[in-house]
Design a protein around this motif. Structure first.
Motif, PDB file in Angstrom:
ATOM      1  N   PRO A   6     -15.237   2.884   3.732  1.00  0.00           N
ATOM      2  CA  PRO A   6     -13.814   2.688   3.450  1.00  0.00           C
ATOM      3  C   PRO A   6     -13.017   3.972   3.655  1.00  0.00           C
ATOM      4  CG  PRO A   6     -15.175   1.727   1.714  1.00  0.00           C
ATOM      5  CD  PRO A   6     -16.088   2.543   2.574  1.00  0.00           C
ATOM      6  N   LEU A   7     -11.852   3.826   4.264  1.00  0.00           N
ATOM      7  CA  LEU A   7     -10.946   4.962   4.408  1.00  0.00           C
ATOM      8  C   LEU A   7     -10.272   5.226   3.062  1.00  0.00           C
ATOM      9  CD1 LEU A   7      -9.097   4.117   7.754  1.00  0.00           C
ATOM     10  CD2 LEU A   7     -10.609   6.064   7.386  1.00  0.00           C
ATOM     11  N   ASP A  14       9.317   6.605  -1.411  1.00  0.00           N
ATOM     12  CA  ASP A  14      10.165   6.723  -2.597  1.00  0.00           C
ATOM     13  C   ASP A  14      10.610   5.364  -3.133  1.00  0.00           C
ATOM     14  OD1 ASP A  14      11.712   6.500  -0.227  1.00  0.00           O
ATOM     15  OD2 ASP A  14      13.495   7.171  -1.291  1.00  0.00           O
ATOM     16  N   GLU A  15      10.311   4.280  -2.402  1.00  0.00           N
ATOM     17  CA  GLU A  15      10.678   2.939  -2.855  1.00  0.00           C
ATOM     18  C   GLU A  15       9.433   2.182  -3.321  1.00  0.00           C
ATOM     19  OE1 GLU A  15      12.772   1.067   0.309  1.00  0.00           O
ATOM     20  OE2 GLU A  15      14.514   2.394   0.152  1.00  0.00           O
ATOM     21  N   ALA A  16       9.441   1.779  -4.577  1.00  0.00           N
ATOM     22  CA  ALA A  16       8.287   1.075  -5.144  1.00  0.00           C
ATOM     23  C   ALA A  16       7.917  -0.193  -4.378  1.00  0.00           C
ATOM     24  CB  ALA A  16       8.545   0.760  -6.618  1.00  0.00           C
ATOM     25  N   PRO A  17       8.884  -1.044  -3.958  1.00  0.00           N
ATOM     26  CA  PRO A  17       8.520  -2.246  -3.199  1.00  0.00           C
ATOM     27  C   PRO A  17       7.775  -1.926  -1.902  1.00  0.00           C
ATOM     28  CG  PRO A  17      10.763  -2.424  -4.024  1.00  0.00           C
ATOM     29  CD  PRO A  17      10.331  -1.014  -4.262  1.00  0.00           C
ATOM     30  N   ALA A  18       8.142  -0.822  -1.262  1.00  0.00           N
ATOM     31  CA  ALA A  18       7.462  -0.432  -0.014  1.00  0.00           C
ATOM     32  C   ALA A  18       6.022  -0.025  -0.295  1.00  0.00           C
ATOM     33  CB  ALA A  18       8.220   0.709   0.656  1.00  0.00           C
ATOM     34  N   ARG A  19       5.801   0.691  -1.398  1.00  0.00           N
ATOM     35  CA  ARG A  19       4.426   1.060  -1.773  1.00  0.00           C
ATOM     36  C   ARG A  19       3.601  -0.189  -2.077  1.00  0.00           C
ATOM     37  NH1 ARG A  19       7.365   4.880  -4.926  1.00  0.00           N
ATOM     38  NH2 ARG A  19       6.792   3.846  -6.894  1.00  0.00           N
ATOM     39  N   THR A  20       4.215  -1.131  -2.805  1.00  0.00           N
ATOM     40  CA  THR A  20       3.518  -2.364  -3.160  1.00  0.00           C
ATOM     41  C   THR A  20       3.151  -3.163  -1.924  1.00  0.00           C
ATOM     42  OG1 THR A  20       4.662  -2.474  -5.289  1.00  0.00           O
ATOM     43  CG2 THR A  20       3.701  -4.523  -4.457  1.00  0.00           C
ATOM     44  N   ARG A  21       4.062  -3.215  -0.955  1.00  0.00           N
ATOM     45  CA  ARG A  21       3.781  -3.979   0.276  1.00  0.00           C
ATOM     46  C   ARG A  21       2.577  -3.396   1.014  1.00  0.00           C
ATOM     47  NH1 ARG A  21       5.618  -7.695   3.659  1.00  0.00           N
ATOM     48  NH2 ARG A  21       5.240  -7.443   5.889  1.00  0.00           N
ATOM     49  N   LEU A  22       2.509  -2.071   1.114  1.00  0.00           N
ATOM     50  CA  LEU A  22       1.376  -1.452   1.790  1.00  0.00           C
ATOM     51  C   LEU A  22       0.074  -1.708   1.029  1.00  0.00           C
ATOM     52  CD1 LEU A  22       2.925   1.940   2.961  1.00  0.00           C
ATOM     53  CD2 LEU A  22       2.167   0.038   4.412  1.00  0.00           C
ATOM     54  N   LEU A  23       0.139  -1.660  -0.287  1.00  0.00           N
ATOM     55  CA  LEU A  23      -1.052  -1.960  -1.086  1.00  0.00           C
ATOM     56  C   LEU A  23      -1.530  -3.386  -0.842  1.00  0.00           C
ATOM     57  CD1 LEU A  23      -0.015  -0.296  -4.479  1.00  0.00           C
ATOM     58  CD2 LEU A  23      -1.964   0.370  -3.055  1.00  0.00           C
ATOM     59  N   ILE A  37      -7.895   3.097  -2.179  1.00  0.00           N
ATOM     60  CA  ILE A  37      -6.643   3.758  -2.528  1.00  0.00           C
ATOM     61  C   ILE A  37      -6.926   4.913  -3.484  1.00  0.00           C
ATOM     62  CG2 ILE A  37      -4.318   3.471  -3.466  1.00  0.00           C
ATOM     63  CD1 ILE A  37      -4.915   1.888  -0.896  1.00  0.00           C
ATOM     64  N   VAL A  38      -6.534   6.118  -3.088  1.00  0.00           N
ATOM     65  CA  VAL A  38      -6.742   7.291  -3.945  1.00  0.00           C
ATOM     66  C   VAL A  38      -5.508   7.586  -4.786  1.00  0.00           C
ATOM     67  CG1 VAL A  38      -8.428   8.288  -2.378  1.00  0.00           C
ATOM     68  CG2 VAL A  38      -6.017   8.916  -2.148  1.00  0.00           C
ATOM     69  N   GLY A  39      -4.376   6.940  -4.450  1.00  0.00           N
ATOM     70  CA  GLY A  39      -3.175   7.145  -5.248  1.00  0.00           C
ATOM     71  C   GLY A  39      -1.924   6.762  -4.486  1.00  0.00           C
ATOM     72  N   THR A  40      -0.804   6.790  -5.192  1.00  0.00           N
ATOM     73  CA  THR A  40       0.510   6.574  -4.598  1.00  0.00           C
ATOM     74  C   THR A  40       1.433   7.692  -5.071  1.00  0.00           C
ATOM     75  OG1 THR A  40       1.298   5.164  -6.403  1.00  0.00           O
ATOM     76  CG2 THR A  40       0.202   4.064  -4.543  1.00  0.00           C
TER      77      THR A  40
END
Length: 255
Positions: A6-7, A14-23, A37-40
């Motif tokens: 796994p990578l 800076d936008e929470a919805p954008a972070r959530t979408r990538l997750l 995922i190592v963090g956001t």
């Protein structure tokens, strides 16, 4: 990098919805493209703090963010050992996207699509990373921070706090009011990048023009020959001005 490993991914936006979408997208792609995922983080400074606690193979980062944008973050990431791959997420127009393509910098247009993210993950496994020269071209206004490697971690030194830069053998010493830092960079390159902030007073020294509180005559050496020195706010050290640079310094400082 082993295809089944796994990578390790850090998401920066800076936008929470954008972070959530990538997750969510990475979760959907996990069977074919495994990731961990190592963090956001909400900006570049937060991202570097996360990476002090553990390394990442890939940093998915927005470009336009407060405090530290994605381009500057990528420049600092290049000093890590080993440096993570960088993929930009961007709402830039086609002209900017073409620039990233020509510079071999991967990108994801917002809203990010699963198929495009999958393609990017394949490229990352080939260690597709932007060069330092590319990042400088994409960041014409210069960085907001210098990055310094100390004891296995990266220290961020705000450019606005640096009073002068002095070449010392293989390094450049950056002086703030509090202390000195060693930069693994070229004085000539720094002069070009920060032409509007730093002024050359000697072949081995650049000063922050805004930090100058005055100039004075001084005498040094056995012959007692007089020369000009620059006085800076916050430190007692006096920096000599070379004869060659004095006319330029005099005009720039209005003295």
């Amino acid at each position: 990098m082993n295809a089944v490993t796994p990578l390790a991914v850090l998401i920066v936006d800076d936008e929470a919805p954008a972070r959530t979408r990538l997750l969510d997208l990475l979760g959907d792609l996990a069977d074919e493209h495994p990731t961990r995922i190592v963090g956001t983080a909400a900006n570049g400074v937060e991202a570097l703090a996360v990476l002090e606690r553990g390394r990442a193979d890939l940093v998915l980062t927005d470009i336009r963010m407060p405090v530290m944008n994605g381009i500057e973050l990528a420049a600092h990431l290049g000093k890590l050992a080993p440096p993570p791959a960088v993929v930009f997420t961007t709402a830039y127009d086609e002209y900017a996207v073409q620039a990233f393509e020509l510079a071999a910098v991967d990108y994801l247009l917002k809203p990010v699509r699963a198929t495009r993210l999958a393609d990017a993950l394949v490229k990352v496994r080939r260690q597709h990373r932007p060069s330092e020269e590319t990042l400088r071209q994409l960041m014409p206004a210069g960085r907001g921070h210098f990055s310094v490697s100390e004891r296995g971690r990266i220290l961020l030194v705000p450019v606005a706090e640096v009073l002068f830069l002095k070449a010392e053998q293989k390094y450049v010493m950056a002086r703030t009011r509090e202390r000195e830092y060693l930069l693994d960079e070229s004085l000539v390159q720094l002069e070009e990048e920060f032409a509007g902030r730093f002024l050359r007073i000697h072949r081995n020294c650049l000063i922050a023009a805004q930090a100058v509180k005055g100039v004075a005559r001084a005498t040094t050496g056995e012959d007692g020959e007089a020369h000009w020195v620059v006085l800076l706010d916050g430190i007692v050290e006096q920096l000599p001005v070379s004869r060659r640079q004095w006319p330029v310094v005099k005009e720039a400082l209005g003295v």
